[in-house]
Design a protein around this motif. Structure first.
Motif, PDB file in Angstrom:
ATOM      1  N   ASN A 242       0.825  -1.205   0.000  1.00 54.98           N
ATOM      2  CA  ASN A 242       0.000   0.000   0.000  1.00 54.98           C
ATOM      3  C   ASN A 242       0.862   1.259   0.000  1.00 54.98           C
ATOM      4  OD1 ASN A 242      -2.656   1.351   0.318  1.00 54.98           O
ATOM      5  ND2 ASN A 242      -1.820   1.958   2.293  1.00 54.98           N
ATOM      6  N   ASP A 243       1.927   1.254   0.818  1.00 50.89           N
ATOM      7  CA  ASP A 243       2.847   2.403   0.835  1.00 50.89           C
ATOM      8  C   ASP A 243       3.527   2.579  -0.518  1.00 50.89           C
ATOM      9  OD1 ASP A 243       2.182   2.831   3.465  1.00 50.89           O
ATOM     10  OD2 ASP A 243       3.932   1.764   4.278  1.00 50.89           O
ATOM     11  N   ASP A 244       3.916   1.452  -1.131  1.00 46.69           N
ATOM     12  CA  ASP A 244       4.550   1.528  -2.453  1.00 46.69           C
ATOM     13  C   ASP A 244       3.579   2.088  -3.488  1.00 46.69           C
ATOM     14  OD1 ASP A 244       6.807   0.455  -1.324  1.00 46.69           O
ATOM     15  OD2 ASP A 244       6.419  -1.596  -2.016  1.00 46.69           O
ATOM     16  N   LEU A 245       2.310   1.629  -3.418  1.00 44.26           N
ATOM     17  CA  LEU A 245       1.307   2.133  -4.355  1.00 44.26           C
ATOM     18  C   LEU A 245       1.064   3.624  -4.150  1.00 44.26           C
ATOM     19  CD1 LEU A 245      -1.334  -0.751  -4.349  1.00 44.26           C
ATOM     20  CD2 LEU A 245       0.179  -0.092  -6.228  1.00 44.26           C
ATOM     21  N   LYS A 246       1.050   4.062  -2.882  1.00 45.46           N
ATOM     22  CA  LYS A 246       0.892   5.487  -2.612  1.00 45.46           C
ATOM     23  C   LYS A 246       2.037   6.284  -3.213  1.00 45.46           C
ATOM     24  CE  LYS A 246      -1.798   5.321   1.689  1.00 45.46           C
ATOM     25  NZ  LYS A 246      -1.776   5.632   3.145  1.00 45.46           N
ATOM     26  N   THR A 247       3.262   5.762  -3.053  1.00 47.98           N
ATOM     27  CA  THR A 247       4.432   6.450  -3.612  1.00 47.98           C
ATOM     28  C   THR A 247       4.343   6.521  -5.131  1.00 47.98           C
ATOM     29  OG1 THR A 247       5.800   5.674  -1.767  1.00 47.98           O
ATOM     30  CG2 THR A 247       6.940   6.436  -3.746  1.00 47.98           C
ATOM     31  N   ILE A 248       3.963   5.396  -5.756  1.00 40.58           N
ATOM     32  CA  ILE A 248       3.841   5.369  -7.221  1.00 40.58           C
ATOM     33  C   ILE A 248       2.748   6.320  -7.669  1.00 40.58           C
ATOM     34  CG2 ILE A 248       3.221   3.920  -9.187  1.00 40.58           C
ATOM     35  CD1 ILE A 248       4.485   1.551  -7.706  1.00 40.58           C
ATOM     36  N   LEU A 249       1.608   6.302  -6.950  1.00 40.82           N
ATOM     37  CA  LEU A 249       0.487   7.171  -7.309  1.00 40.82           C
ATOM     38  C   LEU A 249       0.884   8.638  -7.197  1.00 40.82           C
ATOM     39  CD1 LEU A 249      -2.465   7.452  -8.102  1.00 40.82           C
ATOM     40  CD2 LEU A 249      -3.069   7.324  -5.686  1.00 40.82           C
ATOM     41  N   LYS A 250       1.575   8.995  -6.131  1.00 38.17           N
ATOM     42  CA  LYS A 250       2.031  10.376  -5.973  1.00 38.17           C
ATOM     43  C   LYS A 250       2.957  10.773  -7.106  1.00 38.17           C
ATOM     44  CE  LYS A 250       1.668  10.713  -0.922  1.00 38.17           C
ATOM     45  NZ  LYS A 250       2.430  10.868   0.351  1.00 38.17           N
ATOM     46  N   SER A 251       3.857   9.844  -7.480  1.00 40.44           N
ATOM     47  CA  SER A 251       4.784  10.133  -8.575  1.00 40.44           C
ATOM     48  C   SER A 251       4.037  10.333  -9.886  1.00 40.44           C
ATOM     49  CB  SER A 251       5.795   8.990  -8.702  1.00 40.44           C
ATOM     50  OG  SER A 251       6.661   9.196  -9.793  1.00 40.44           O
TER      51      SER A 251
ATOM     52  N   ARG B 293       1.845  13.854 -14.048  1.00 34.96           N
ATOM     53  CA  ARG B 293       0.720  14.337 -14.859  1.00 34.96           C
ATOM     54  C   ARG B 293       0.480  15.828 -14.628  1.00 34.96           C
ATOM     55  NH1 ARG B 293       2.006  10.439 -16.763  1.00 34.96           N
ATOM     56  NH2 ARG B 293       0.833   8.559 -17.311  1.00 34.96           N
ATOM     57  N   LEU B 294       0.630  16.276 -13.383  1.00 31.96           N
ATOM     58  CA  LEU B 294       0.458  17.699 -13.099  1.00 31.96           C
ATOM     59  C   LEU B 294       1.521  18.524 -13.808  1.00 31.96           C
ATOM     60  CD1 LEU B 294      -0.476  17.658  -9.296  1.00 31.96           C
ATOM     61  CD2 LEU B 294      -1.971  18.170 -11.224  1.00 31.96           C
ATOM     62  N   ASP B 295       2.744  17.992 -13.841  1.00 34.55           N
ATOM     63  CA  ASP B 295       3.810  18.695 -14.557  1.00 34.55           C
ATOM     64  C   ASP B 295       3.502  18.755 -16.056  1.00 34.55           C
ATOM     65  OD1 ASP B 295       5.170  19.051 -12.203  1.00 34.55           O
ATOM     66  OD2 ASP B 295       6.504  17.323 -12.475  1.00 34.55           O
ATOM     67  N   GLU B 296       2.961  17.641 -16.594  1.00 33.56           N
ATOM     68  CA  GLU B 296       2.593  17.634 -18.013  1.00 33.56           C
ATOM     69  C   GLU B 296       1.482  18.651 -18.288  1.00 33.56           C
ATOM     70  OE1 GLU B 296       1.552  13.773 -19.331  1.00 33.56           O
ATOM     71  OE2 GLU B 296       3.511  12.892 -18.905  1.00 33.56           O
ATOM     72  N   ILE B 297       0.490  18.678 -17.381  1.00 39.29           N
ATOM     73  CA  ILE B 297      -0.609  19.631 -17.554  1.00 39.29           C
ATOM     74  C   ILE B 297      -0.087  21.057 -17.489  1.00 39.29           C
ATOM     75  CG2 ILE B 297      -2.710  20.529 -16.476  1.00 39.29           C
ATOM     76  CD1 ILE B 297      -3.333  17.648 -15.612  1.00 39.29           C
ATOM     77  N   ALA B 298       0.848  21.297 -16.563  1.00 33.46           N
ATOM     78  CA  ALA B 298       1.422  22.640 -16.449  1.00 33.46           C
ATOM     79  C   ALA B 298       2.166  23.021 -17.720  1.00 33.46           C
ATOM     80  CB  ALA B 298       2.353  22.708 -15.245  1.00 33.46           C
ATOM     81  N   SER B 299       2.900  22.043 -18.296  1.00 33.64           N
ATOM     82  CA  SER B 299       3.620  22.338 -19.534  1.00 33.64           C
ATOM     83  C   SER B 299       2.649  22.574 -20.686  1.00 33.64           C
ATOM     84  CB  SER B 299       4.569  21.182 -19.883  1.00 33.64           C
ATOM     85  OG  SER B 299       3.849  19.996 -20.182  1.00 33.64           O
ATOM     86  N   TYR B 300       1.544  21.785 -20.722  1.00 34.78           N
ATOM     87  CA  TYR B 300       0.534  22.012 -21.747  1.00 34.78           C
ATOM     88  C   TYR B 300      -0.108  23.381 -21.572  1.00 34.78           C
ATOM     89  CZ  TYR B 300       0.792  17.009 -22.772  1.00 34.78           C
ATOM     90  OH  TYR B 300       1.213  15.759 -23.108  1.00 34.78           O
TER      91      TYR B 300
END
Length: 240
Positions: free
Chosen positions: A83-92, A97-104
């Motif tokens: 669960n902790d690993d999934l949280k880390t992956i999800l945050k990443s 995606r937020l960085d991509e949206i910001a660049s778009y």
């Protein structure tokens, strides 16, 4: 009397104990003291053996329960780590995606590039002569040069260029909107009733460093400026 009754009372007491412990019965008509005690001892030994076996069974069951509990605890720790690993992956992934949206978003925002200049440097023009508008009203992006009359595109995109030309009465004004040496818009105007103005525009997709200017297309073109009217040249980036 009491001494004679004591063995009887003891026998009765022992029989009660035997009955309670194992319901030991003596089927013979008469039971000797030693035979009865032997049976009681056998029953006690059997009970002790059963108690030991039951203790072993209980200890084994407790051990199995401890093993299962440890297995459950290990599984829980494993699930918690997953669960902790999934949280880390999800945050990443969300951060990416937020960085991509910001660049778009940055790419979708059209930069501010626009200019406008007015008042002609030369009112009498020859064919092919560039019209130089000397007074710069604004020049965001620094693309327009009021010494040459040429706008150099700082950013590739779609631009809207507009010209507003005022001519003297009974005199022609002809014009070409040029982009890298190619005519994109042209026109002419003459009015015999007085000094008049005419406007034209050109929507052009241009590359970075493309050059745009307005030129005369007639040897006897003559423009007119006064406090009521002036010629101008403007452009704005609509989409990059």
């Amino acid at each position: 009397m009491a001494a004679r009754r004591s063995p009887v009372l003891c026998l009765i007491f022992v029989c009660v104990i035997v009955t309670y412990l194992g319901k030991v019965r003596c089927n013979e008509p008469h039971c000797s003291k030693f035979d009865f005690e032997e049976k009681v001892l056998e029953k006690l030994v059997l009970m002790e053996f059963k108690a030991e076996e039951q203790e072993k069974t209980i200890r084994k069951e407790l051990g199995d329960m401890k093993s299962e509990l440890k297995s459950y605890r290990d599984d829980w720790q494993k699930l918690k780590q997953e669960n902790d690993d999934l949280k880390t992956i999800l945050k990443s992934v969300v951060r990416s995606r937020l960085d991509e949206i910001a660049s778009y978003k940055d790419s979708l925002v059209t930069p501010t590039v626009m200019f406008k200049a007015r008042k002609m440097k030369d009112l009498s023009l020859d064919k092919g002569q560039t019209m130089i508008f000397k007074d710069v009203m604004f020049n965001n992006g620094s693309g327009y040069d009021n010494t040459t009359g040429v706008f150099t595109c700082p950013i590739e995109g779609v631009y809207l260029f507009t010209i507003h030309l005022c001519s003297k009465s009974e005199r022609y004004i002809t014009y070409d909107v040029m982009v890298d040496g190619t005519i994109h818009t042209k026109g002419a105007n003459k009015d015999n009733t007085g000094n008049v103005c005419t406007s034209a525009d050109a929507i052009v997709e241009v590359h970075e460093a493309s050059r745009v200017w307005v030129q005369s297309n007639y040897d006897e073109d003559e423009l007119y400026d006064d406090v009521y009217r002036w010629s101008s040249f403007s452009g704005v980036l609509m989409h990059s």
